[in-house]
Design an enzyme around this catalytic site. Structure first.
Site, PDB file in Angstrom:
ATOM      1  N   ALA A  15       0.832  -1.211   0.000  1.00 29.69           N
ATOM      2  CA  ALA A  15       0.000   0.000   0.000  1.00 29.69           C
ATOM      3  C   ALA A  15       0.863   1.257   0.000  1.00 29.69           C
ATOM      4  O   ALA A  15       0.636   2.188  -0.783  1.00 29.69           O
ATOM      5  CB  ALA A  15      -0.945   0.002   1.204  1.00 29.69           C
ATOM      6  N   GLY A  48       0.904 -13.021  -2.828  1.00 30.34           N
ATOM      7  CA  GLY A  48       0.834 -11.976  -3.839  1.00 30.34           C
ATOM      8  C   GLY A  48      -0.303 -12.124  -4.839  1.00 30.34           C
ATOM      9  O   GLY A  48      -0.361 -11.392  -5.826  1.00 30.34           O
ATOM     10  N   ALA A 156       8.049   5.522  12.558  1.00 34.22           N
ATOM     11  CA  ALA A 156       7.173   6.643  12.888  1.00 34.22           C
ATOM     12  C   ALA A 156       6.584   6.401  14.273  1.00 34.22           C
ATOM     13  O   ALA A 156       6.159   5.286  14.585  1.00 34.22           O
ATOM     14  CB  ALA A 156       6.054   6.750  11.855  1.00 34.22           C
ATOM     15  N   ASP A 223       1.106  -0.142  14.955  1.00 34.69           N
ATOM     16  CA  ASP A 223       1.627   1.198  15.315  1.00 34.69           C
ATOM     17  C   ASP A 223       0.753   2.318  14.763  1.00 34.69           C
ATOM     18  O   ASP A 223       0.441   3.288  15.464  1.00 34.69           O
ATOM     19  CB  ASP A 223       3.029   1.432  14.726  1.00 34.69           C
ATOM     20  CG  ASP A 223       4.060   0.408  15.178  1.00 34.69           C
ATOM     21  OD1 ASP A 223       3.703  -0.492  15.953  1.00 34.69           O
ATOM     22  OD2 ASP A 223       5.212   0.526  14.729  1.00 34.69           O
ATOM     23  N   ARG A 283     -12.055 -18.584   4.709  1.00 34.99           N
ATOM     24  CA  ARG A 283     -10.991 -18.917   5.652  1.00 34.99           C
ATOM     25  C   ARG A 283     -11.505 -19.023   7.087  1.00 34.99           C
ATOM     26  O   ARG A 283     -11.074 -19.896   7.844  1.00 34.99           O
ATOM     27  CB  ARG A 283      -9.927 -17.827   5.619  1.00 34.99           C
ATOM     28  CG  ARG A 283      -9.184 -17.808   4.333  1.00 34.99           C
ATOM     29  CD  ARG A 283      -8.375 -16.561   4.201  1.00 34.99           C
ATOM     30  NE  ARG A 283      -7.507 -16.680   3.038  1.00 34.99           N
ATOM     31  CZ  ARG A 283      -6.690 -15.729   2.646  1.00 34.99           C
ATOM     32  NH1 ARG A 283      -6.628 -14.582   3.300  1.00 34.99           N
ATOM     33  NH2 ARG A 283      -5.924 -15.909   1.600  1.00 34.99           N
ATOM     34  N   GLU A 422      -3.814  -2.503   4.871  1.00 35.07           N
ATOM     35  CA  GLU A 422      -4.382  -3.278   5.971  1.00 35.07           C
ATOM     36  C   GLU A 422      -4.686  -2.420   7.203  1.00 35.07           C
ATOM     37  O   GLU A 422      -5.477  -2.813   8.058  1.00 35.07           O
ATOM     38  CB  GLU A 422      -3.443  -4.441   6.348  1.00 35.07           C
ATOM     39  CG  GLU A 422      -4.150  -5.504   7.189  1.00 35.07           C
ATOM     40  CD  GLU A 422      -3.267  -6.709   7.519  1.00 35.07           C
ATOM     41  OE1 GLU A 422      -2.193  -6.858   6.906  1.00 35.07           O
ATOM     42  OE2 GLU A 422      -3.672  -7.484   8.405  1.00 35.07           O
ATOM     43  N   ILE A 438      -4.351  -7.842  -1.805  1.00 39.31           N
ATOM     44  CA  ILE A 438      -3.414  -7.272  -2.784  1.00 39.31           C
ATOM     45  C   ILE A 438      -4.175  -6.309  -3.709  1.00 39.31           C
ATOM     46  O   ILE A 438      -3.675  -5.235  -4.050  1.00 39.31           O
ATOM     47  CB  ILE A 438      -2.708  -8.397  -3.583  1.00 39.31           C
ATOM     48  CG1 ILE A 438      -1.906  -9.303  -2.613  1.00 39.31           C
ATOM     49  CG2 ILE A 438      -1.797  -7.829  -4.656  1.00 39.31           C
ATOM     50  CD1 ILE A 438      -0.751  -8.641  -1.908  1.00 39.31           C
TER      51      ILE A 438
HETATM   52  P1  ADP Z   1      -0.057  -3.281   3.458  1.00 41.16           P
HETATM   53  O1  ADP Z   1      -0.431  -4.598   2.876  1.00 41.16           O
HETATM   54  O2  ADP Z   1      -1.192  -2.495   3.955  1.00 41.16           O
HETATM   55  O3  ADP Z   1       0.873  -2.539   2.563  1.00 41.16           O
HETATM   56  P2  ADP Z   1       2.203  -4.356   4.910  1.00 41.16           P
HETATM   57  O4  ADP Z   1       2.200  -5.183   6.127  1.00 41.16           O
HETATM   58  O5  ADP Z   1       2.584  -5.037   3.631  1.00 41.16           O
HETATM   59  O6  ADP Z   1       0.786  -3.646   4.790  1.00 41.16           O
HETATM   60  O7  ADP Z   1       3.202  -3.135   5.058  1.00 41.16           O
HETATM   61  C1  ADP Z   1       3.199  -2.278   6.164  1.00 41.16           C
HETATM   62  C2  ADP Z   1       4.613  -1.786   6.406  1.00 41.16           C
HETATM   63  O8  ADP Z   1       4.600  -0.751   7.386  1.00 41.16           O
HETATM   64  C3  ADP Z   1       5.536  -2.869   6.928  1.00 41.16           C
HETATM   65  O9  ADP Z   1       6.698  -2.936   6.137  1.00 41.16           O
HETATM   66  C4  ADP Z   1       5.841  -2.410   8.351  1.00 41.16           C
HETATM   67  O10 ADP Z   1       7.126  -2.799   8.803  1.00 41.16           O
HETATM   68  C5  ADP Z   1       5.723  -0.898   8.231  1.00 41.16           C
HETATM   69  N1  ADP Z   1       5.475  -0.196   9.502  1.00 41.16           N
HETATM   70  C6  ADP Z   1       4.651  -0.574  10.513  1.00 41.16           C
HETATM   71  N2  ADP Z   1       4.685   0.289  11.522  1.00 41.16           N
HETATM   72  C7  ADP Z   1       5.549   1.268  11.151  1.00 41.16           C
HETATM   73  C8  ADP Z   1       6.034   2.468  11.786  1.00 41.16           C
HETATM   74  N3  ADP Z   1       5.641   2.804  13.008  1.00 41.16           N
HETATM   75  N4  ADP Z   1       6.923   3.225  11.096  1.00 41.16           N
HETATM   76  C9  ADP Z   1       7.364   2.867   9.867  1.00 41.16           C
HETATM   77  N5  ADP Z   1       6.965   1.757   9.242  1.00 41.16           N
HETATM   78  C10 ADP Z   1       6.063   0.963   9.854  1.00 41.16           C
END
Ligand code: ADP
Length: 454
Positions: A15, A48, A156, A223, A283, A422, A438
């Site tokens: 995302a 994926g 962050a 987070d 699921r 997500e 995805i």
């Molecule tokens: P989506 O499918 O929504 O893209 P993902 O789990 O693939 O979600 O990606 C979310 C990303 O955000 C992960 O790589 C995760 O490590 C990162 N992430 C989560 N919390 C933080 C944060 N506090 N600061 C920076 N990156 C973060």
């Protein structure tokens, strides 16, 4: 230290990367923050697969599908709990998103599809080698092309708001050092879900706490949900947490060898040798059924031709070999031998297979009404794999409007804050169908990137 940009994106999963590329292509100056040492998140470790109605593989195979049919599946699959407007966008724009990945990002897709549970037709595109690597690899390359920096190991910690309630930046930590990022146009929250966070799962849904392992990346700690809630964002559907039915009993990892099920070529049985659920059910339904079986595990059974046609031992060779070595998967010349390995009732299993073969012949599964084409089991060697449910996806999250703007607990737009992926709630209702995430992160990642650039 301080950085200035038009747009700050939190999280470099599918995302976040999609949103960042889109914003950059709309002329924005973008910085992406990622707390882990590499990009990818849950997207990277996923299969994926991408649900897209009326896609090019369906066309080749002359399979009928439509955005309306997909919309109906999303709504039904989530017990009609999705925000209809968001589900509609997902259904209408999924194909566009897939084409963007293929044509603009350069993602390569295989020439076959998978049939994921809860869909009424086969519509899930498979990326090269059936893993999320292809998507993350190509998105990361594309991000580089736009010249937008990716700040790794940068977590962050806080959203910054001005006196008018507009989000204007982010506080982050890099190796213990505090960094302030200002974002002229705003911030896109794309930090993923909270599937790896036991305490947070239990906080929102007692049943889904520490009793479960998780398929998730260790970064999925929620987070972004905490940060957004702190500045007044509305969190919705937080109790809707999904378990994936066939995961490693030791680590919780999602077992891709088990995708032979999505090719319609395996059955699930219990210790007593009996089927207990439709293998292409949702699921959550399969997971619940598994937990009621002896030992709270299921055994997936398939034959030599299913293995050969699906190629799971080649596509996922490392996983396959590990499962054999750890005695989680057996390959045996006879059904009796395979059953004995896991102390499954062989007589019953034999009957189960005979019945299934009869259903295949008649073209109708009289016990569970399994969808798709039924293929009878033939000669050995036979395979049996043990697995159990693990936490896979958190459907709940930040409330957004159709422009991916974050909505407050008072129902107002929080200026300068957007969300995608997500971390967002109310798109999949109580239960996300396989391969819809995805599509979701691509569709809403692009919307967030466009909205923030306006
Ligand atoms: P989506 O499918 O929504 O893209 P993902 O789990 O693939 O979600 O990606 C979310 C990303 O955000 C992960 O790589 C995760 O490590 C990162 N992430 C989560 N919390 C933080 C944060 N506090 N600061 C920076 N990156 C973060």
């Amino acid at each position: 230290e301080k950085y200035d940009a038009d747009v700050i994106v939190i999280g470099a999963g599918g995302a976040g990367l999609t949103a960042a590329i889109t914003a950059a292509e709309n002329g924005m100056n973008v910085i992406v923050l990622e707390k882990m040492p590499m990009a990818g998140g849950n997207t990277l470790i996923s299969g994926g697969e991408y649900a897209a109605p009326e896609n090019w593989v369906q066309e080749k195979e002359a399979l009928e599908d439509s955005a309306d049919l997909f919309y109906g599946d999303i709504m039904k699959g989530g017990d009609e709990e999705s925000d209809p407007a968001l589900a509609r966008i997902l259904a209408d724009k999924a194909l566009d998103g897939a084409k963007w990945l293929r044509d603009e990002v350069g993602m390569i897709f295989e020439d076959y599809m998978l049939f994921f549970g809860g869909h009424s037709v086969e519509r899930s595109l498979v990326p090269k080698n059936a893993t999320g690597y292809e998507m993350i690899h190509k998105l990361t390359e594309k991000l580089k092309e736009t010249g937008s920096p990716l700040h790794l190991e940068t977590k962050a910690t806080e959203l910054i708001m001005d006196e008018n309630g507009r989000v204007t930046g982010v506080k982050a930590e890099y190796h213990g050092q505090v960094i302030e990022y200002t974002a002229k146009k705003g911030v896109i929250m794309a930090s993923g879900g909270f599937g790896y966070n036991k305490e947070m799962r239990a906080q929102y849904n007692e049943e889904m706490g520490e009793g479960y392992l998780s398929t998730n990346s260790v970064g999925s700690m929620g987070d972004g949900l905490v940060m957004a809630e702190k500045i007044g964002a509305s969190l919705v559907d937080m109790s809707f947490i999904q378990a994936y039915p066939t995961c490693d009993t030791q680590s919780g990892a999602l077992l891709y060898v088990g995708d032979v099920r999505m090719e319609g070529r395996s059955i699930l049985v219990n210790k007593e040798g009996k089927r207990f659920v439709e293998e292409l059910e949702r699921r959550d339904v399969i997971s619940k059924a598994v937990l009621q079986q002896t030992g709270s595990v299921s055994y997936m059974f398939w034959d030599a031709s299913a293995m050969e046609d699906s190629g799971m031992d080649v596509k996922h060779a490392a996983e396959y070999n590990g499962l054999i070595a750890r005695k989680q998967l057996v390959k045996a010349d006879t059904l009796e031998e395979a059953a004995a390995f896991f102390e499954i009732d062989a007589e019953e299993l034999k009957k189960t297979v005979e019945n299934y073969n009869q259903y295949a012949k008649d073209g109708k599964d009289l016990e569970f009404n399994k969808r798709g084409k039924l293929v009878p089991f033939g000669e050995g060697p036979y395979y049996i794999m043990v697995s159990k449910p693990a936490i896979h996806h958190t459907m709940g999250g930040i409330k957004i409007n159709t422009e991916a703007q974050v909505v407050s607990t008072e129902g107002k737009v929080i200026e300068g804050l957007f969300a995608a992926g997500e971390v967002v709630g109310d798109i999949h209702g109580t239960n996300r169908l396989g391969s819809n995430a995805i599509a979701d992160i691509t569709v809403f990642g692009r919307i967030a990137g466009e909205s923030i650039s306006k």
